[in-house]
Design an enzyme around this catalytic site. Sequence first.
Site, mmCIF file in Angstrom:
data_model
loop_
_atom_site.group_PDB
_atom_site.id
_atom_site.type_symbol
_atom_site.label_atom_id
_atom_site.label_comp_id
_atom_site.label_asym_id
_atom_site.label_seq_id
_atom_site.Cartn_x
_atom_site.Cartn_y
_atom_site.Cartn_z
ATOM 1 N N ILE A 159 18.206 84.643 14.503
ATOM 2 C CA ILE A 159 18.407 83.813 15.695
ATOM 3 C C ILE A 159 17.485 84.233 16.853
ATOM 4 O O ILE A 159 17.186 83.412 17.729
ATOM 5 C CB ILE A 159 19.900 83.825 16.106
ATOM 6 C CG1 ILE A 159 20.253 82.586 16.940
ATOM 7 C CG2 ILE A 159 20.277 85.114 16.843
ATOM 8 C CD1 ILE A 159 21.755 82.362 17.097
ATOM 9 N N VAL A 208 31.134 92.107 11.660
ATOM 10 C CA VAL A 208 32.016 93.250 11.915
ATOM 11 C C VAL A 208 33.443 92.798 12.257
ATOM 12 O O VAL A 208 34.409 93.497 11.921
ATOM 13 C CB VAL A 208 31.430 94.103 13.069
ATOM 14 C CG1 VAL A 208 32.398 95.186 13.509
ATOM 15 C CG2 VAL A 208 30.120 94.733 12.631
ATOM 16 N N GLY A 250 24.982 94.306 15.007
ATOM 17 C CA GLY A 250 24.826 92.962 14.451
ATOM 18 C C GLY A 250 23.910 92.094 15.290
ATOM 19 O O GLY A 250 22.878 92.541 15.803
ATOM 20 N N ASP A 286 24.354 90.877 18.189
ATOM 21 C CA ASP A 286 24.334 91.332 19.585
ATOM 22 C C ASP A 286 23.219 92.367 19.793
ATOM 23 O O ASP A 286 22.403 92.262 20.731
ATOM 24 C CB ASP A 286 25.711 91.944 19.892
ATOM 25 C CG ASP A 286 25.981 92.163 21.360
ATOM 26 O OD1 ASP A 286 25.178 91.726 22.205
ATOM 27 O OD2 ASP A 286 27.027 92.777 21.664
HETATM 28 P P1 ADP Z 1 30.960 89.649 14.967
HETATM 29 O O1 ADP Z 1 31.275 90.955 15.646
HETATM 30 O O2 ADP Z 1 31.280 88.442 15.845
HETATM 31 O O3 ADP Z 1 31.539 89.561 13.594
HETATM 32 P P2 ADP Z 1 28.279 90.251 13.901
HETATM 33 O O4 ADP Z 1 27.008 90.351 14.653
HETATM 34 O O5 ADP Z 1 28.787 91.487 13.216
HETATM 35 O O6 ADP Z 1 29.354 89.621 14.902
HETATM 36 O O7 ADP Z 1 28.130 89.133 12.782
HETATM 37 C C1 ADP Z 1 28.137 87.748 13.057
HETATM 38 C C2 ADP Z 1 27.140 87.048 12.150
HETATM 39 O O8 ADP Z 1 25.824 87.234 12.675
HETATM 40 C C3 ADP Z 1 27.097 87.569 10.714
HETATM 41 O O9 ADP Z 1 26.990 86.445 9.851
HETATM 42 C C4 ADP Z 1 25.802 88.372 10.680
HETATM 43 O O10 ADP Z 1 25.237 88.387 9.381
HETATM 44 C C5 ADP Z 1 24.950 87.548 11.607
HETATM 45 N N1 ADP Z 1 23.735 88.160 12.159
HETATM 46 C C6 ADP Z 1 23.409 89.464 12.293
HETATM 47 N N2 ADP Z 1 22.185 89.596 12.837
HETATM 48 C C7 ADP Z 1 21.724 88.326 13.050
HETATM 49 C C8 ADP Z 1 20.520 87.760 13.563
HETATM 50 N N3 ADP Z 1 19.520 88.533 13.998
HETATM 51 N N4 ADP Z 1 20.408 86.406 13.613
HETATM 52 C C9 ADP Z 1 21.411 85.601 13.194
HETATM 53 N N5 ADP Z 1 22.575 86.059 12.710
HETATM 54 C C10 ADP Z 1 22.718 87.405 12.623
#
Ligand code: ADP
Length: 175
Positions: free
Chosen positions: A16, A125, A37, A39
């Site tokens: 993203i 997570v 992740g 964030d």
């Molecule tokens: P949450 O704490 O809301 O579960 P996470 O970041 O752990 O958030 O995961 C939410 C989703 O974002 C997961 O599907 C993860 O694979 C995805 N994700 C992680 N990094 C990226 C990225 N750079 N771009 C898009 N999606 C991502």
Amino acid sequence: MAHRFDSRITVWQGDITTIKINAIVNAANSTLLGGGGVDGAIHRSAGPQLLETCKTLGGCSTGDAKATAAFRLPADFVIHTVGPVYRGGAAEEAEKLASCYRRCLEVALEIGAHSIAFPAISTGVYGYPLPDATRIALKTVDGILATIPNERISSVVFVCFDFKTLQAYEDILYH
Ligand code: ADP
């Protein structure tokens, strides 16, 4: 007959932080002070000014959303939302997850963002079961788009970081 989703909805597999679009959504935690992740990836790509700005926001409640500039990211804005931690499904997780998508679209309208990219909120997570989270994401956004003219929101992209997530979205969109 299968439900036809709004034609402004698309899915895309990738990172993203690389998308040039009006607004990308961050699946943040309630402090808005960064995490792992998506964030972590967004803060790394945006640069330290994003954290400095987030520090002024006073956090964010679960199900709510707040916008900032996107700094070094190719997007114009970041809309930070806080998904629910999945605790078995009886703690209003579904309502809170739907609220994230609704609030992000409301904030997009407020800031004049016409195109918006969502990650799969809460499915990392925070442990939300992927098929359920995907259904909520698509149904909520589809229902809200029906009330918003194309001139105000022209495109909503569901960004899937991995193939498993892409498959979950495609299963619901095309079957
Ligand atoms: P949450 O704490 O809301 O579960 P996470 O970041 O752990 O958030 O995961 C939410 C989703 O974002 C997961 O599907 C993860 O694979 C995805 N994700 C992680 N990094 C990226 C990225 N750079 N771009 C898009 N999606 C991502």
